[in-house]
Design a protein around this motif. Structure first.
Motif, short mmCIF file in Angstrom:
data_model
loop_
_atom_site.label_atom_id
_atom_site.label_comp_id
_atom_site.label_asym_id
_atom_site.label_seq_id
_atom_site.Cartn_x
_atom_site.Cartn_y
_atom_site.Cartn_z
N LEU A 176 0.83 -1.20 0.00
CA LEU A 176 0.00 0.00 0.00
C LEU A 176 0.86 1.25 0.00
N ASP A 177 1.91 1.23 0.82
CA ASP A 177 2.82 2.38 0.87
C ASP A 177 3.42 2.65 -0.50
N GLU A 178 3.80 1.56 -1.19
CA GLU A 178 4.40 1.70 -2.51
C GLU A 178 3.38 2.18 -3.53
N LYS A 179 2.16 1.60 -3.45
CA LYS A 179 1.14 1.94 -4.44
C LYS A 179 0.65 3.36 -4.30
N PHE A 180 0.45 3.80 -3.05
CA PHE A 180 -0.16 5.09 -2.82
C PHE A 180 0.80 6.14 -2.31
N SER A 181 2.09 5.83 -2.31
CA SER A 181 3.08 6.83 -1.93
C SER A 181 3.29 7.79 -3.08
N PHE A 182 4.16 8.76 -2.88
CA PHE A 182 4.40 9.74 -3.94
C PHE A 182 5.00 9.08 -5.17
N ALA A 183 5.69 7.94 -4.96
CA ALA A 183 6.24 7.22 -6.11
C ALA A 183 5.13 6.72 -7.02
N GLY A 184 3.90 6.58 -6.48
CA GLY A 184 2.78 6.13 -7.29
C GLY A 184 2.16 7.23 -8.12
N LEU A 185 2.56 8.49 -7.89
CA LEU A 185 2.07 9.60 -8.68
C LEU A 185 3.03 9.78 -9.85
N VAL A 186 2.63 9.29 -11.01
CA VAL A 186 3.52 9.21 -12.16
C VAL A 186 3.58 10.54 -12.89
N GLY A 187 4.79 11.01 -13.11
CA GLY A 187 4.97 12.25 -13.86
C GLY A 187 6.16 13.03 -13.32
N ASN A 188 6.66 13.95 -14.16
CA ASN A 188 7.81 14.76 -13.76
C ASN A 188 7.62 16.22 -14.14
N SER A 189 6.37 16.58 -14.42
CA SER A 189 6.10 17.96 -14.81
C SER A 189 6.17 18.89 -13.60
N GLU A 190 6.38 20.14 -13.87
CA GLU A 190 6.47 21.11 -12.78
C GLU A 190 5.15 21.20 -12.03
N LYS A 191 4.03 21.12 -12.74
CA LYS A 191 2.72 21.22 -12.10
C LYS A 191 2.48 20.05 -11.15
N LEU A 192 2.89 18.84 -11.55
CA LEU A 192 2.71 17.69 -10.66
C LEU A 192 3.65 17.79 -9.47
N ARG A 193 4.87 18.25 -9.69
CA ARG A 193 5.80 18.40 -8.57
C ARG A 193 5.27 19.39 -7.54
N GLU A 194 4.60 20.44 -8.02
CA GLU A 194 4.00 21.41 -7.09
C GLU A 194 2.93 20.75 -6.24
N VAL A 195 2.12 19.88 -6.86
CA VAL A 195 1.08 19.17 -6.11
C VAL A 195 1.71 18.25 -5.07
N ILE A 196 2.74 17.50 -5.48
CA ILE A 196 3.40 16.56 -4.57
C ILE A 196 4.04 17.31 -3.40
N ASP A 197 4.67 18.44 -3.68
CA ASP A 197 5.27 19.24 -2.60
C ASP A 197 4.21 19.69 -1.61
N ARG A 198 3.06 20.06 -2.11
CA ARG A 198 1.98 20.52 -1.23
C ARG A 198 1.44 19.35 -0.41
N VAL A 199 1.30 18.17 -1.04
CA VAL A 199 0.83 16.99 -0.32
C VAL A 199 1.80 16.63 0.80
N LYS A 200 3.09 16.64 0.51
CA LYS A 200 4.10 16.34 1.54
C LYS A 200 4.00 17.30 2.71
N LEU A 201 3.69 18.54 2.41
CA LEU A 201 3.64 19.57 3.44
C LEU A 201 2.44 19.38 4.36
N VAL A 202 1.28 19.02 3.78
CA VAL A 202 0.05 18.99 4.57
C VAL A 202 -0.27 17.60 5.14
N ALA A 203 0.30 16.54 4.57
CA ALA A 203 -0.06 15.18 4.99
C ALA A 203 0.12 14.94 6.49
N PRO A 204 1.23 15.38 7.11
CA PRO A 204 1.41 15.08 8.54
C PRO A 204 0.46 15.84 9.47
N SER A 205 -0.24 16.84 8.96
CA SER A 205 -1.11 17.66 9.79
C SER A 205 -2.45 16.97 10.02
#
Length: 504
Positions: A176-205
């Protein structure tokens, strides 16, 4: 003859040898074949370590168990430590009081090992205090001497099954960690990286999160990634698709109901909120919930408690709420279709997912990702996408977003042509062309209008490109469609080499 001292309850097997009175048979129920009479789990022979300073007890238990297990023995803690460092054991049966280090130290050692064998404690000094201390240290159970073999057999089986379940749960969480971790969000565009950065920031809250995005952009995948990256990762992740249920069913589904709350409510039902206690509740298409459900949802966000339908007792819950919508809630608030106070409660942190047409550089990665998945599922070699087809697919707007791309990848793998996908294999919609009907289907190129405001040379280039596509790269047919000679076509292709394709 009597069983060895310290061992009782032994059963004689059909092959009992009167000259070897301690050769005993244990009935171990495992749904697999046993190599050489050993009890196994999967393909692994179960290994048991017996630790006791009394020679007759440890050797008696070894002989009683060795017909079904791979049994090792140790006379003290130091010998046991050496064996535990050199090989793995599924179960350790140890005496509590021994010269030198006690059995409690063996528990500590076992729990420090990577495989963490189950420990069963035994002692002639049986007391509640000893049992409590052993269980506090991590022992799975407690036996008093003389050891009852049938009881020991039950404890070994129980310990092994518990260990197996723990391993399976751990592996499931890793998947589950592998499937639904950030590695499971496929892509390298700047827009997707912005989303991933935001998810990393808010997830622990603990903050409530609102995910916006068109249908098919992966809102639930983002919600799962938030859950898996949060302290609640080992808790439940419960998803509810609000648009799929009627108003009455949705309210009961989310909040549960008491017996007799309405016609057909023959028993109490636990809702999705209670099922998500300690974890995350994901409400997709939140814009579709009714005004009455909006009120109840607002109450939860304010009080962290719910009431079942037909009930009047508040139920306090520890649930993180993640909501998603493909509509603009602020606009719905202006139109009076969504409560403003609920919108403010949901909109603590907003994550907006870009449509696929806004991150076309991710299309090749996504295609490769899904083609591999479906090739593995169908046990076929991965499909190769030729450069021309890939350029066309990147230029396509993908109105259905990632969901549409995923379906395309599955279709392409199943209906592949010799393991390759060329530009000529793509449907007309991917080339922004009308579908082929009537006379066009017989072989003539479809009447695809050339773009307006083109020069004569650009228009000729466009028509040549269309002819090559309709002829599937056959230059003779393309020349015939254009009404020119093959020599003229060759000259045009030399002028525009980017259109050049081989005969097919």
């Amino acid at each position: 003859m009597d069983p060895p001292a310290g061992v009782k309850g032994a059963r004689k097997s059909p092959g009992f040898d009167s000259h070897n009175p301690v050769k005993l048979c244990l009935s171990v129920s495992f749904p697999v074949d046993r190599p050489s009479g050993f009890a196994v789990i999967g393909t692994m022979v179960l290994s048991v370590l017996i630790v006791d300073d009394e020679k007759h007890t440890r050797e008696g238990l070894q002989q009683a168990l060795q017909e079904n297990y791979d049994v090792s023995i140790a006379s003290n803690a130091e010998e046991a430590f050496n064996l535990m460092d050199s090989q793995e054991f599924e179960v350790i049966v140890t005496d509590l009081r021994m010269p030198g280090k006690s059995g409690l130290k063996i528990i500590d050692k076992a729990l420090a090992l990577p495989n963490k064998p189950a420990v069963i404690m035994m002692t002639a000094y049986g007391s509640i205090d000893n049992a409590v201390e052993a269980m506090k240290r991590g022992a799975v159970d407690f036996l008093t001497k003389p050891v009852n073999i049938e009881r020991l057999e039950v404890l070994i089986q129980r310990a092994v099954k518990t260990k197996t379940l723990e391993v399976e749960v751990k592996q499931l969480h890793e998947r589950l960690d592998e499937k639904f971790s950030f590695a499971g969000l496929v892509g390298n565009s700047e827009k997707l990286r912005e989303v991933i950065d935001r998810v990393k920031l808010v997830a622990p809250s603990k903050a409530t999160i609102l995910i916006e995005g068109e249908s098919g952009t992966g809102k639930e995948l983002i919600a799962q990634a938030i859950h898996q990256s949060s302290p609640r990762a080992r808790g439940p992740f419960i998803a509810v698709h609000c648009a799929a249920l009627s108003e009455n069913l949705l309210e009961s589904e989310i909040f549960g109901h008491e017996r007799g709350a309405f016609t057909g409510a023959n028993e109490r039902r636990i809702g999705r909120f209670e099922a998500a206690d300690g974890g995350t509740l994901f409400l997709d298409e939140i814009s579709e919930i009714s005004p009455s459900t909006q009120v109840k949802l607002l109450r939860f966000l304010e009080t962290k408690s719910i009431e079942r339908v037909g009930g009047n007792k508040p139920i306090e819950l520890d649930v993180r709420l993640v909501a998603a919508t493909n509509r603009h809630l602020d606009q719905l608030v202006k139109e009076g279709k969504f409560r403003e106070d609920l919108f403010f409660r949901l909109n603590v942190i907003r994550i907006t997912l870009p449509p696929l047409r806004a991150r076309t550089e991710d299309v090749p990665l996504l295609l490769s990702h899904y083609i591999k998945i479906f090739a593995d599922e169908n046990k076929v070699p991965p499909l190769t996408i030729e450069p021309g087809a890939l350029r066309t697919l990147q230029a396509y707007p993908w109105p259905g977003n990632i969901r549409e791309l995923r379906n395309f990848a599955e279709n392409a793998v199943v209906l592949r042509r010799n393991g390759k996908l060329s530009e000529f294999d793509l449907e007309a919609k991917f080339r922004n062309e009308p579908a082929v009907h009537g006379a066009a289907a017989s072989g003539a190129p479809a009447a695809t209008p050339a773009p307006v405001s083109l020069s004569v040379e650009e228009n000729e280039k466009h028509l040549l490109h269309e002819a090559l596509i309709k002829s599937r790269g056959n230059r003779t047919k393309a020349a015939k469609f254009m009404g020119i000679s093959r020599r003229t076509l060759h000259r045009k292709l030399a002028q525009w080499p980017e259109l050049d394709v081989v005969d097919r």
